[in-house]
Structures are given as structure tokens and as C-alpha cells.
Design an enzyme around this catalytic site. Sequence first.
Site, PDB file in Angstrom:
ATOM      1  N   LEU A  33      43.015 -22.069 -48.537  1.00 10.81           N
ATOM      2  CA  LEU A  33      42.694 -23.781 -47.957  1.00 10.81           C
ATOM      3  C   LEU A  33      43.885 -24.755 -48.209  1.00 10.81           C
ATOM      4  O   LEU A  33      44.377 -24.948 -49.235  1.00 10.81           O
ATOM      5  CB  LEU A  33      41.306 -24.339 -48.443  1.00 10.81           C
ATOM      6  CG  LEU A  33      40.283 -22.975 -48.496  1.00 10.81           C
ATOM      7  CD1 LEU A  33      39.000 -23.826 -48.918  1.00 10.81           C
ATOM      8  CD2 LEU A  33      39.937 -22.680 -46.751  1.00 10.81           C
ATOM      9  N   HIS A  37      42.206 -27.308 -43.272  1.00 10.48           N
ATOM     10  CA  HIS A  37      40.803 -26.867 -43.642  1.00 10.48           C
ATOM     11  C   HIS A  37      39.864 -28.103 -44.117  1.00 10.48           C
ATOM     12  O   HIS A  37      38.758 -28.289 -43.514  1.00 10.48           O
ATOM     13  CB  HIS A  37      40.629 -25.521 -44.497  1.00 10.48           C
ATOM     14  CG  HIS A  37      41.321 -24.594 -44.349  1.00 10.48           C
ATOM     15  ND1 HIS A  37      42.651 -24.066 -44.751  1.00 10.48           N
ATOM     16  CD2 HIS A  37      41.066 -23.549 -43.438  1.00 10.48           C
ATOM     17  CE1 HIS A  37      42.889 -22.848 -44.333  1.00 10.48           C
ATOM     18  NE2 HIS A  37      42.068 -22.516 -43.387  1.00 10.48           N
ATOM     19  N   GLN A  61      40.176  -8.190 -38.064  1.00  7.98           N
ATOM     20  CA  GLN A  61      40.853  -8.965 -36.883  1.00  7.98           C
ATOM     21  C   GLN A  61      42.551  -8.568 -37.145  1.00  7.98           C
ATOM     22  O   GLN A  61      43.273  -9.428 -36.851  1.00  7.98           O
ATOM     23  CB  GLN A  61      40.708 -10.179 -37.093  1.00  7.98           C
ATOM     24  CG  GLN A  61      41.058 -11.065 -38.366  1.00  7.98           C
ATOM     25  CD  GLN A  61      40.497 -12.550 -38.204  1.00  7.98           C
ATOM     26  OE1 GLN A  61      39.297 -12.702 -38.314  1.00  7.98           O
ATOM     27  NE2 GLN A  61      41.298 -13.527 -38.109  1.00  7.98           N
ATOM     28  N   GLY A 148      39.874 -25.236 -35.842  1.00  8.03           N
ATOM     29  CA  GLY A 148      41.002 -25.904 -35.628  1.00  8.03           C
ATOM     30  C   GLY A 148      41.613 -25.559 -34.368  1.00  8.03           C
ATOM     31  O   GLY A 148      41.730 -24.484 -33.841  1.00  8.03           O
ATOM     32  N   VAL A 177      46.208 -30.516 -37.905  1.00  7.93           N
ATOM     33  CA  VAL A 177      46.882 -31.106 -39.074  1.00  7.93           C
ATOM     34  C   VAL A 177      48.284 -30.626 -39.298  1.00  7.93           C
ATOM     35  O   VAL A 177      48.590 -29.602 -39.544  1.00  7.93           O
ATOM     36  CB  VAL A 177      46.123 -31.285 -40.349  1.00  7.93           C
ATOM     37  CG1 VAL A 177      46.661 -32.047 -41.417  1.00  7.93           C
ATOM     38  CG2 VAL A 177      44.547 -31.456 -39.704  1.00  7.93           C
ATOM     39  N   SER A 186      49.615 -24.341 -41.909  1.00  9.87           N
ATOM     40  CA  SER A 186      48.985 -22.847 -41.936  1.00  9.87           C
ATOM     41  C   SER A 186      49.018 -22.256 -43.187  1.00  9.87           C
ATOM     42  O   SER A 186      50.227 -22.385 -44.015  1.00  9.87           O
ATOM     43  CB  SER A 186      49.603 -22.102 -40.896  1.00  9.87           C
ATOM     44  OG  SER A 186      49.660 -20.643 -41.177  1.00  9.87           O
ATOM     45  N   ARG A 188      50.140 -19.303 -43.509  1.00  9.99           N
ATOM     46  CA  ARG A 188      51.144 -18.390 -43.295  1.00  9.99           C
ATOM     47  C   ARG A 188      52.461 -19.136 -43.564  1.00  9.99           C
ATOM     48  O   ARG A 188      53.649 -18.718 -43.722  1.00  9.99           O
ATOM     49  CB  ARG A 188      51.127 -17.614 -42.181  1.00  9.99           C
ATOM     50  CG  ARG A 188      49.946 -16.577 -42.266  1.00  9.99           C
ATOM     51  CD  ARG A 188      50.152 -15.981 -40.932  1.00  9.99           C
ATOM     52  NE  ARG A 188      49.328 -14.697 -40.904  1.00  9.99           N
ATOM     53  CZ  ARG A 188      48.089 -14.326 -40.225  1.00  9.99           C
ATOM     54  NH1 ARG A 188      47.637 -15.492 -39.567  1.00  9.99           N
ATOM     55  NH2 ARG A 188      47.383 -13.356 -40.356  1.00  9.99           N
TER      56      ARG A 188
HETATM   57  O1  PAF Z   1      40.749 -18.995 -37.870  1.00  5.30           O
HETATM   58  C1  PAF Z   1      40.502 -18.140 -38.969  1.00  5.30           C
HETATM   59  O2  PAF Z   1      40.932 -18.646 -40.009  1.00  5.30           O
HETATM   60  C2  PAF Z   1      39.851 -16.910 -38.705  1.00  5.30           C
HETATM   61  O3  PAF Z   1      40.374 -16.233 -37.610  1.00  5.30           O
HETATM   62  C3  PAF Z   1      38.396 -17.016 -38.661  1.00  5.30           C
HETATM   63  C4  PAF Z   1      37.816 -17.874 -37.646  1.00  5.30           C
HETATM   64  C5  PAF Z   1      37.769 -17.528 -40.134  1.00  5.30           C
HETATM   65  C6  PAF Z   1      37.632 -15.472 -38.538  1.00  5.30           C
HETATM   66  O4  PAF Z   1      37.933 -14.804 -39.432  1.00  5.30           O
END
Ligand code: PAF
Length: 306
Positions: A33, A37, A61, A148, A177, A186, A188
Site C-alpha cells: 500500500l 490506497h 488476473q 482508484g 494520487v 503505483s 509497480r
Molecule cells: O486494482 C487492483 O489492485 C486490483 O485489480 C483489484 C481491484 C484489487 C482486484 O484484484
Amino acid sequence: MTTTFTTIASLRDTLKPLRNDKSIALVPTMGNLHAGHIELVKRAKANADIVVVSIFVNPTQFGVGEDLDSYPRTLEADTAKLSDAGVDYVFAPSVSEMYPVMPPPTQVLTGTISQQLCGKSRPIHFDGVGLVVSKLFNIVQPNMAIFGKKDYQQLTIIRQMVRDLSYDIEIIGAPIVRADDGLALSSRNQYLTESERQIAPTLHQEVVRLADKLAQGAHLHSDQFASSSLDTIDNKTALCNLQSLINETIHRINASGFNVDYLEVKTQDLSDITDAYQDKNLVILTAAWLGKARLLDNQEVQVNTP
Ligand code: PAF
């Protein structure tokens, strides 16, 4: 006092008696975070009595060869931040708790909207997001959920899913933000080297430059680069001008050291622009590689027609 749950049953048992007279907000995250966040948490706290934050690096994902294994997992530090931010409950399940069978046989298909933009290079990504968010909605049954706007396409897809599956959940989109130099926060960003971090704000600067041009209606002028002439041009020429401005921006971003995955201008519901004069509420969306990091940015634009 923040309580962390790792099982669906224990979180459900806790929330069940509370939902009679309290509103619940969910902030779904993959952890690691940052201030972005915490901003989502602040929105949640401002709007609901109880805030639940989920922390789950969702395998469905991530595509083959993506950063699922290396994605930073920092549960202890995250929980401390959430406790400071006044979060009531953290839900941090294991993969087997969320997905008893892997790959999960039941799927959520998010349709054509998820095949474009990020979906072109990440074809399974949004169906995986749809599946996990739909599970989190069923587990937490929140009154509202906060996402976000940095992940603009994700937010649009979640809104579509909520509409199509009739979830009784208000979706709140929170502004991006940014660091002081404009880089969107981010998890990343930590993949960037020091020298890449110096270049990184260029992405936002170029998006803002394009946004300013579009806001002035530069694509609706006969000379879109000078945006000095107010001669009337037809829609087809305006759309070609728009593409030239996009191409110019991609070129400038690449010249600074990025490798642009895509940069597109869409209407704010992510449809293609068909009428350059009627479609005035636009959004610029981009994803670009800088070394090992794939950075996202976007900006909404209101076009002032001449
Ligand atoms: O945006 C994210 O961090 C992810 O895609 C989420 C919405 C938590 C789903 O895993």
C-alpha cells in the site's frame, strides 16, 4: 483497532450483525500500500461506518510471464498503515481460501470493453479482476466500494459488472494520487531504477500537454499543431487531426525513453470517438513500459468547441 481475517467465514460472522444498522465500505487492493490506497481508505471512511480493506494478490488476473511471483507482498507493513488510517477490518485470504479449485471453473466474462486498451496486451486480466471483485462483493456485501481512477478501464469494467449483475453496491471512483513531480503512484513504480524514476514523470507531462491541446479544441482547427486557425473543418479531418496529435504524443513519450504500449483518446465511457464535435467529454489513456515497469496514466478532458 484493526482486525485481520484470513477466512471468508470469520469475516462474514463479524460483519453479519453489523450490517443491520451500519454501512460498510470495501476497498479492494493487492497490498503493497502507498498514499494512493490510503486516499481510497479516507474516501471509504468519509462515506461509511465500517471500512473493510482486502489484500489479495489475485492470480487469476495475471497472465503467463507477468509479475505474479515477484509482485511485492508486504502484509505486515500494510496492516500497520491500515491500522494508522483507522481501518476496521483487513481481509487477507490465501489463494486456496479464495479459489478452492485452481483454475476456478466459474468465470466472469467482462466482454468487449476488456479486450481494448490494457486488454490487448493482457487478454485475461479483466476477467480475472471481474471474478475476484465479484467474489469480494459476495463475501463482504458492502454498501459501497472504492476504486482508484488510475485504473480507469478497470473502474469502467467494474461499473459495467455492477450494472449487469445487479449488485446493490455504489461504486466510488477516487482521483489519481500523484508524486510531487506528477508520476501516478503505483506499487509497480518500485520496479523503476533511479535513472528511470527521473524520466517517469514525462508520461504525465505528455498526457497533460495533449489534454491541454484537446481542451482548446486543437483537433478541430485546420492547423492542429498551431491551433491558431478557427476555420471550420469536417469531422473526418478533425478525427485525422486527433490521430496526428496522438501520434505526435506517442513519439515524444518514446523519445524520452519509454516504450508506449498504447495511447488512445476515448469518450469517458470508453467508446470510440465518432463525432469530434459532439464527443466533448473525453479521456486520454496510456500504458507505457519504462524498463521493467509498465506505467499507466490517464486524464479526463472537456473539449471546448470553437
Ligand atoms: O486494482 C487492483 O489492485 C486490483 O485489480 C483489484 C481491484 C484489487 C482486484 O484484484
